[in-house]
Design a protein around this motif. Structure first.
Motif, mmCIF file in Angstrom:
data_model
loop_
_atom_site.group_PDB
_atom_site.id
_atom_site.type_symbol
_atom_site.label_atom_id
_atom_site.label_comp_id
_atom_site.label_asym_id
_atom_site.label_seq_id
_atom_site.Cartn_x
_atom_site.Cartn_y
_atom_site.Cartn_z
ATOM 1 N N GLY A 1 0.783 -1.228 0.000
ATOM 2 C CA GLY A 1 0.000 0.000 0.000
ATOM 3 C C GLY A 1 0.819 1.284 0.000
ATOM 4 O O GLY A 1 0.390 2.285 -0.575
ATOM 5 N N GLU B 1 -10.192 -0.069 -2.563
ATOM 6 C CA GLU B 1 -10.159 -0.313 -4.016
ATOM 7 C C GLU B 1 -11.419 -1.050 -4.474
ATOM 8 O O GLU B 1 -12.045 -0.689 -5.470
ATOM 9 C CB GLU B 1 -8.910 -1.124 -4.383
ATOM 10 C CG GLU B 1 -7.624 -0.309 -4.320
ATOM 11 C CD GLU B 1 -6.345 -1.146 -4.354
ATOM 12 O OE1 GLU B 1 -5.258 -0.557 -4.208
ATOM 13 O OE2 GLU B 1 -6.425 -2.381 -4.508
ATOM 14 N N LEU C 1 0.576 -11.234 -6.222
ATOM 15 C CA LEU C 1 1.708 -11.276 -7.149
ATOM 16 C C LEU C 1 2.888 -10.645 -6.424
ATOM 17 O O LEU C 1 2.844 -9.462 -6.085
ATOM 18 C CB LEU C 1 1.362 -10.524 -8.434
ATOM 19 C CG LEU C 1 0.123 -11.079 -9.141
ATOM 20 C CD1 LEU C 1 -0.354 -10.144 -10.226
ATOM 21 C CD2 LEU C 1 0.408 -12.459 -9.711
ATOM 22 N N LYS D 1 -2.834 -11.472 6.571
ATOM 23 C CA LYS D 1 -3.930 -11.340 5.592
ATOM 24 C C LYS D 1 -4.810 -12.601 5.620
ATOM 25 O O LYS D 1 -5.815 -12.678 4.920
ATOM 26 C CB LYS D 1 -3.374 -11.130 4.181
ATOM 27 C CG LYS D 1 -2.335 -10.001 4.064
ATOM 28 C CD LYS D 1 -2.953 -8.629 4.141
ATOM 29 C CE LYS D 1 -1.909 -7.540 3.907
ATOM 30 N NZ LYS D 1 -2.428 -6.206 4.148
ATOM 31 N N LEU E 1 -5.639 -0.914 1.785
ATOM 32 C CA LEU E 1 -6.085 -0.169 0.598
ATOM 33 C C LEU E 1 -6.972 -1.017 -0.299
ATOM 34 O O LEU E 1 -7.858 -0.496 -0.977
ATOM 35 C CB LEU E 1 -4.869 0.275 -0.231
ATOM 36 C CG LEU E 1 -4.042 1.460 0.265
ATOM 37 C CD1 LEU E 1 -2.958 1.774 -0.736
ATOM 38 C CD2 LEU E 1 -4.929 2.681 0.486
ATOM 39 N N VAL E 2 -6.719 -2.329 -0.293
ATOM 40 C CA VAL E 2 -7.521 -3.199 -1.166
ATOM 41 C C VAL E 2 -9.010 -3.123 -0.842
ATOM 42 O O VAL E 2 -9.844 -3.316 -1.723
ATOM 43 C CB VAL E 2 -7.058 -4.676 -1.112
ATOM 44 C CG1 VAL E 2 -5.834 -4.911 -1.960
ATOM 45 C CG2 VAL E 2 -6.863 -5.133 0.301
ATOM 46 N N ASN F 1 0.160 -5.590 -13.774
ATOM 47 C CA ASN F 1 -0.421 -5.939 -12.471
ATOM 48 C C ASN F 1 -1.672 -5.100 -12.206
ATOM 49 O O ASN F 1 -2.703 -5.601 -11.747
ATOM 50 C CB ASN F 1 0.655 -5.706 -11.395
ATOM 51 C CG ASN F 1 0.077 -5.690 -9.994
ATOM 52 O OD1 ASN F 1 -0.296 -6.706 -9.454
ATOM 53 N ND2 ASN F 1 -0.026 -4.500 -9.411
ATOM 54 N N ARG G 1 -0.887 -9.521 -0.511
ATOM 55 C CA ARG G 1 0.377 -10.231 -0.374
ATOM 56 C C ARG G 1 0.116 -11.523 0.401
ATOM 57 O O ARG G 1 -0.776 -11.569 1.258
ATOM 58 C CB ARG G 1 1.379 -9.373 0.428
ATOM 59 C CG ARG G 1 1.843 -8.144 -0.279
ATOM 60 C CD ARG G 1 2.801 -7.320 0.564
ATOM 61 N NE ARG G 1 2.174 -6.756 1.747
ATOM 62 C CZ ARG G 1 2.378 -7.155 2.997
ATOM 63 N NH1 ARG G 1 3.207 -8.156 3.265
ATOM 64 N NH2 ARG G 1 1.772 -6.567 4.015
ATOM 65 N N LYS H 1 -5.237 1.006 -11.854
ATOM 66 C CA LYS H 1 -5.850 -0.018 -11.000
ATOM 67 C C LYS H 1 -7.284 0.338 -10.620
ATOM 68 O O LYS H 1 -8.106 -0.527 -10.370
ATOM 69 C CB LYS H 1 -5.002 -0.185 -9.741
ATOM 70 C CG LYS H 1 -5.496 -1.248 -8.814
ATOM 71 C CD LYS H 1 -4.605 -1.382 -7.611
ATOM 72 C CE LYS H 1 -3.288 -2.029 -8.007
ATOM 73 N NZ LYS H 1 -2.366 -2.128 -6.883
HETATM 74 N N1 UDP Z 1 -1.536 -5.439 -4.802
HETATM 75 C C1 UDP Z 1 -1.220 -5.554 -6.129
HETATM 76 N N2 UDP Z 1 -1.054 -6.803 -6.642
HETATM 77 C C2 UDP Z 1 -1.184 -7.919 -5.890
HETATM 78 C C3 UDP Z 1 -1.507 -7.794 -4.519
HETATM 79 C C4 UDP Z 1 -1.688 -6.530 -3.996
HETATM 80 O O1 UDP Z 1 -1.110 -4.557 -6.852
HETATM 81 O O2 UDP Z 1 -1.029 -9.003 -6.433
HETATM 82 C C5 UDP Z 1 -1.765 -4.066 -4.278
HETATM 83 C C6 UDP Z 1 -3.193 -3.824 -3.848
HETATM 84 O O3 UDP Z 1 -4.013 -3.599 -4.989
HETATM 85 C C7 UDP Z 1 -3.033 -2.601 -2.944
HETATM 86 C C8 UDP Z 1 -1.676 -2.874 -2.294
HETATM 87 O O4 UDP Z 1 -0.996 -3.820 -3.129
HETATM 88 O O5 UDP Z 1 -2.972 -1.419 -3.698
HETATM 89 C C9 UDP Z 1 -1.813 -3.477 -0.922
HETATM 90 O O6 UDP Z 1 -2.101 -2.480 -0.015
HETATM 91 P P1 UDP Z 1 -2.817 -2.792 1.356
HETATM 92 O O7 UDP Z 1 -2.867 -1.507 2.112
HETATM 93 O O8 UDP Z 1 -4.112 -3.458 1.131
HETATM 94 O O9 UDP Z 1 -1.877 -3.857 2.089
HETATM 95 P P2 UDP Z 1 -0.300 -3.923 2.394
HETATM 96 O O10 UDP Z 1 0.274 -4.849 1.369
HETATM 97 O O11 UDP Z 1 0.246 -2.547 2.311
HETATM 98 O O12 UDP Z 1 -0.243 -4.528 3.748
#
Ligand code: UDP
Length: 416
Positions: free
Chosen positions: A50, A334, A265, A239, A330-331, A305, A234, A204
């Motif tokens: 994020g 989203e 990914l 998670k 953030l997801v 991605n 991730r 995205k």
């Molecule tokens: N994300 C991505 N591809 C993936 C997995 C996650 O682009 O395969 C992005 C997701 O869309 C978001 C960010 O990584 O924008 C994850 O942010 P979040 O605050 O949800 O969690 P963090 O990874 O920072 O703990």
């Protein structure tokens, strides 16, 4: 030299059709006296997770409104990232005490980071998360210093927190996402609270027609006529991907053609745990042909991605984020912004985003998650209604112009 990241190009004018007029006016008013202020962001990774996601747009918009904002990342070092992932995990509550050797490695790398920071002229450093936090102690020149903690620190493991508090206390301001993340006895005058936000115009998050999303998903073997639940995250223990699979198995008893996508990914260079967790998840999925796992960017070929994640979130009938700790998530925004109802873990930043029963559901177990999956998948009207409420909530509270405003407010106060 610290590696510099070039953010995407954005202007505040592009957001005028989306953000309230008063917010845009407030941003311009706050930005005027800060013109030329050198605000330098530093974090651990240029992509994945994020923080990198937000900096992409935030830095660009800070420049557009007149600041001199730049974004740097720390030099990557695999051994250091093993230690900092342990710090991350203990901040979120895992009981692990750092060995003296691990502390030493953390400090030594932070000394190097400080040396490289000294080469950059800054009026304000914004240091994101614990990885470069200790550098403050070794800087030769110390402009205004802000620490931005994105982690859920509501139940930190005491010894690691004590080790890092020594550094945290040296910052002029420490920004947390929620009041309950502030460590006990911390000097509240230095604390600032604001939530993260998403960029509604990024590849995205910008509108993708459902037909286009379906075509993309079909290309990866998803049957678009059958219900689809997704979690985009991730592969990280917090998670709870295993809990998502448990929820899917339970829901599948009622909805036999249910499909599940888990998308993580591996993009973040500071997350050495992902491979190990992914192997466990793969085992737990037991080769079920309706579970689709994405852990490697090569699986999506030449597609970006961002487009893939957009399609997954748009194509989902229900989105899950079953975290057991979450700084913000953030997801969740989203998916809400795309009008999808989200079933989220009843923790940290997810609780701020979802109003239970209105703009999604908050759950405490896989059983609860399964129950709400079935409820939503069996009721198209409820899905639509919640999705609409979710989108409205995201629009009001969690889009980037609001985050830009919150940073400007903090900088104004810091300068004053
Ligand atoms: N994300 C991505 N591809 C993936 C997995 C996650 O682009 O395969 C992005 C997701 O869309 C978001 C960010 O990584 O924008 C994850 O942010 P979040 O605050 O949800 O969690 P963090 O990874 O920072 O703990």
């Amino acid at each position: 030299m610290l590696p510099r990241v070039e953010p995407s190009k954005r202007t505040i004018a592009e957001y005028e059709p989306i953000a309230p007029t008063e917010l845009i006016a407030e941003i311009k008013k706050l930005a005027a006296p800060l013109r030329g202020l050198r605000v330098i962001h530093l974090n651990a990774t240029p992509k994945g997770g994020g923080v990198a996601e937000m900096l992409q747009t935030l830095v660009s918009l800070q420049n557009d409104v007149g600041l001199k904002a730049e974004w740097y990342v720390i030099p990557p070092n695999p051994d250091f990232f093993v230690v900092t992932k342990k710090i991350h995990n203990t901040f979120q509550g895992k009981k692990h005490s750092l060995t003296n050797q691990e502390k030493q490695l953390y400090i030594e790398h932070n000394k190097k980071i400080a040396e490289l920071m000294d080469d950059i002229r800054a009026d304000v450093w914004v240091v994101h998360d614990p990885q470069p936090m200790a550098a403050i102690e070794y800087l030769r020149t110390r402009p205004a210093m802000v620490s931005r903690i994105h982690i859920d620190t509501s139940t930190p493991h005491g010894p690691t927190l004590s080790f890092l508090e020594r550094y945290m206390k040296q910052y002029d301001r420490v920004v947390f996402s929620l009041p309950e993340f502030v460590p006990k006895d911390f000097d509240l005058k230095r604390v600032v609270i604001f939530n993260p936000a998403i960029d509604p115009l990024s590849p995205k998050n910008k509108a993708l027609p459902p037909r286009a999303a379906d075509t993309i998903l079909e290309g990866f073997g998803i049957n678009i006529l059958n219900p689809l639940a997704v979690q985009v995250s991730r592969f990280d223990p917090w998670k709870d991907p295993m809990g998502v699979i448990d929820a899917y198995y339970l829901a599948k008893n009622k909805i036999p053609d249910l499909q599940l996508m888990l998308v993580g990914l591996a993009l973040a260079q500071d997350d050495p745990e992902a491979d190990k967790i992914f192997k466990k998840v793969q085992k737990h999925a037991k080769g079920d042909p309706d579970i689709f796992l994405f852990s490697d960017i090569a699986q999506i070929g030449p597609m970006s991605n961002d487009l893939f994640v957009n399609a997954v979130q748009v194509g989902a009938d229900v989105v899950i984020q079953k975290s057991t700790r979450e700084g913000f998530g953030l997801v969740v925004t989203e998916a809400m912004w795309k009008g999808r109802p989200v079933i989220g873990g009843n923790v940290g930043g997810i609780r701020v985003q979802i109003e239970h029963g209105k703009s999604g559901f908050l759950v405490n177990s896989s059983g609860e998650a399964a129950g709400h999956m079935v409820e939503l998948l069996e009721n198209r009207i409820l899905r639509r209604k919640m999705g609409r409420a979710a989108k409205e909530r995201a629009r009001k509270h969690f889009l980037l112009p609001r985050l830009l405003r919150d940073y400007l407010k903090m900088l104004t106060e810091l300068k004053g």
